[in-house]
Scaffold this active site. Structure first.
Site, PDB file in Angstrom:
ATOM      1  N   GLU A 289       0.741  -1.308   0.063  1.00  0.00           N
ATOM      2  CA  GLU A 289       0.004   0.143   0.088  1.00  0.00           C
ATOM      3  C   GLU A 289       0.753   1.219  -0.108  1.00  0.00           C
ATOM      4  OE1 GLU A 289      -3.073  -0.004   3.214  1.00  0.00           O
ATOM      5  OE2 GLU A 289      -4.204  -0.835   2.021  1.00  0.00           O
ATOM      6  N   HIS A 310       8.614 -26.866  -1.844  1.00  0.00           N
ATOM      7  CA  HIS A 310       8.049 -27.804  -2.561  1.00  0.00           C
ATOM      8  C   HIS A 310       7.093 -27.284  -3.552  1.00  0.00           C
ATOM      9  CE1 HIS A 310      10.327 -31.045  -0.281  1.00  0.00           C
ATOM     10  NE2 HIS A 310      10.448 -29.751   0.543  1.00  0.00           N
ATOM     11  N   LYS A 424     -14.214  -0.158  -3.995  1.00  0.00           N
ATOM     12  CA  LYS A 424     -15.325   0.289  -3.067  1.00  0.00           C
ATOM     13  C   LYS A 424     -16.367   1.027  -4.054  1.00  0.00           C
ATOM     14  CE  LYS A 424     -12.446   1.012   0.911  1.00  0.00           C
ATOM     15  NZ  LYS A 424     -12.046   1.866   1.834  1.00  0.00           N
TER      16      LYS A 424
HETATM   17  O1  PA5 Z   1      -3.740   1.040   5.902  1.00  0.00           O
HETATM   18  C1  PA5 Z   1      -4.692   1.462   5.820  1.00  0.00           C
HETATM   19  O2  PA5 Z   1      -5.304   2.505   5.980  1.00  0.00           O
HETATM   20  C2  PA5 Z   1      -5.791   0.509   5.377  1.00  0.00           C
HETATM   21  O3  PA5 Z   1      -5.517  -0.794   5.091  1.00  0.00           O
HETATM   22  C3  PA5 Z   1      -7.069   0.681   6.465  1.00  0.00           C
HETATM   23  O4  PA5 Z   1      -6.507   0.126   7.653  1.00  0.00           O
HETATM   24  C4  PA5 Z   1      -8.101  -0.300   6.310  1.00  0.00           C
HETATM   25  O5  PA5 Z   1      -8.579   0.086   4.788  1.00  0.00           O
HETATM   26  C5  PA5 Z   1      -9.101  -0.234   7.237  1.00  0.00           C
HETATM   27  O6  PA5 Z   1      -9.688   1.178   7.398  1.00  0.00           O
HETATM   28  P1  PA5 Z   1     -10.307   1.579   8.689  1.00  0.00           P
HETATM   29  O7  PA5 Z   1      -9.630   1.359   9.965  1.00  0.00           O
HETATM   30  O8  PA5 Z   1     -10.716   2.765   8.399  1.00  0.00           O
HETATM   31  O9  PA5 Z   1     -11.489   0.646   8.796  1.00  0.00           O
END
Ligand code: PA5
Length: 449
Positions: A289, A310, A424
């Protein structure tokens, strides 16, 4: 006391020491921009000083909340996704007995996870399992509006209220969310749940050393103070005044960027202990990310060896030569098993009799590194003295800091994730969520074709 260590000798055949040193000035500049908050995403740098800024009061609040509740619990369901899930899962998996769910007696509740998928079968089976267990829920969402955890929470909140009544259900729910915004914050205020705050300046994937990770880890019975102490050590030895050559976060960031510039665009995190499986999942989210944007970034992958030797071993040895490995190498196993002698020796294993299993594992590790380097796969090694809270805390901060530096070297913002919104938007349009009317018309038209 030893610390985790980084060793990069096995990349020199592919990128020279001099090439890595060429990154020195840029990396030092990037570290300065982290500390003086002048780089991209600089309103999300709260994690940088998290370990040293957590107060004893905050730790005590977490520990006493957990201690008050945990004796009456068989199970704690931790609800969250992405950064609100993977850190806790990683640490708990590393530190737990692999078979703890089969143990009859434990002072700590079992931790299970929900809200990390939308599978009907998973939720059905989870609720079924909980039907004769005393349980509590920790709901974690920074935005407070993420669909996956919100669905799981709606279901489990209703189960708790049906089973225990509103008042006791309230005592069994802990919410970890923004200090003032979002649906979860509003609901928590209305219902009177115990809440913990995710700081504004800490993004999900950098949040494991906040209540997001610490509350579930404390419920699992692990020492959150030691986790923080470990992180503090790396915070100190990777700070802005530490020279490049001595700063393991800087050298790791430089090395992986040098490899990336040399056509190695896949990094595989390798472990030889399955307890580290979810640690690699956490790492993949952190690096994927943070760096995968603007058509750039190293693709983070992972394998569990020797199991995956393996399966994926074939590709790594002889497939496309665009990969490098980062091995998490544990110096000392926590338990002892000696391979026994067998008079019949039909399995021909007597040559191993008297050896520790870990010695065999270490030879598999060394043999694999040599084979992969010979086969064209550069190898970075991170040595971990032992699997415990202290060293996992070190690893967490090490990878967070190195990720931020690495992202800056790549010239991306390592603290945002705009690409996550695309699925989303489509999902909401397909589900006809109010507010998405235009997108619904567009997507229906698109899938008709
Ligand atoms: O690293 C990030 O920002 C994302 O992976 C969020 O943690 C994830 O989308 C969950 O979001 P939230 O904590 O707002 O539910």
């Amino acid at each position: 006391m030893k610390n985790i260590n980084l060793s990069i000798e096995n990349v020199y055949k592919f990128v020279s020491k001099e090439t890595i040193l060429e990154y020195k000035d840029d990396v030092e500049k990037k570290i300065k921009s982290l500390y003086n908050k002048s780089g991209k995403g600089n309103d999300f740098l709260g994690w940088l000083n998290l370990p040293s800024s957590i107060t004893q009061n905050e730790i005590d609040d977490i520990q006493s909340t957990v201690d008050k509740l945990k004796n009456k619990l068989d199970v704690v369901v931790v609800i969250g996704i992405g950064g609100s899930y993977l850190g806790a899962r990683a640490v708990i998996d590393v530190l737990s007995d692999s078979f703890s769910s089969f143990k009859k007696k434990s002072n700590n509740p079992q931790i299970v996870f929900a809200g990390q998928n939308i599978s009907e079968d998973y939720l059905y089976e989870l609720r079924n399992m909980l039907s004769d267990k005393s349980f509590a829920v920790v709901i974690i969402s920074k935005s407070g509006t993420t669909t996956e955890p919100a669905i799981s929470f709606r279901l489990l909140k209703a189960d708790l209220e049906k089973r225990y009544g509103k008042q006791e259900a309230k005592n069994r729910i802990i919410a970890i969310t923004d200090k003032e915004r979002g649906a979860l914050k509003n609901l928590s205020d209305k219902e009177g749940y115990k809440t913990f705050v995710i700081p504004d300046d800490v993004g999900g994937r950098y949040s494991v050393l906040t209540p997001v990770g610490l509350v579930p880890i404390a419920f699992a019975g692990f020492d959150i103070k030691q986790l923080i102490e470990g992180a503090k050590v790396i915070e100190k030895i990777s700070s802005v005044e530490i020279p490049f050559e001595q700063n393991i976060t800087a050298v790791y960031a430089a090395t992986r960027n040098a490899l990336y510039s040399n056509e190695k665009n896949i990094e595989i995190m390798v472990n030889y202990n399955p307890k580290l499986h979810y640690f690699a999942e956490w790492w993949k989210q952190l690096y994927g990310e943070s760096e995968g944007k603007e058509n750039k970034g190293i693709f983070p992958a992972s394998v569990d060896f020797t199991s995956d030797l393996h399966s994926m071993g074939q590709y790594i040895q002889q497939g496309r030569r665009n990969i490098f490995e980062t091995v998490l190498s544990i110096e000392k196993a926590n338990h002892n098993i000696i391979i026994p002698h067998d008079d019949a020796n039909l399995d021909k294993l007597n040559y191993l009799a008297g050896k520790h299993l870990d010695e065999v594992n270490k030879m598999a590790e060394l043999g694999t590194v040599l084979a992969h380097v010979d086969g064209g796969v550069p190898n970075i090694r991170i040595e971990i003295p032992q699997l415990n809270e202290f060293y996992i805390g070190q690893l967490i901060y090490f990878f967070e800091k190195a990720c931020a530096i690495s992202g800056y070297v790549l010239d991306v913002n390592p603290f945002d994730q705009p690409g996550v919104e695309a699925y989303k938007k489509n999902m909401f349009a397909l589900l006809e969520k109010p507010g998405f009317e235009k997108e619904t018309l567009e997507i229906k038209e698109k899938i008709k074709k």
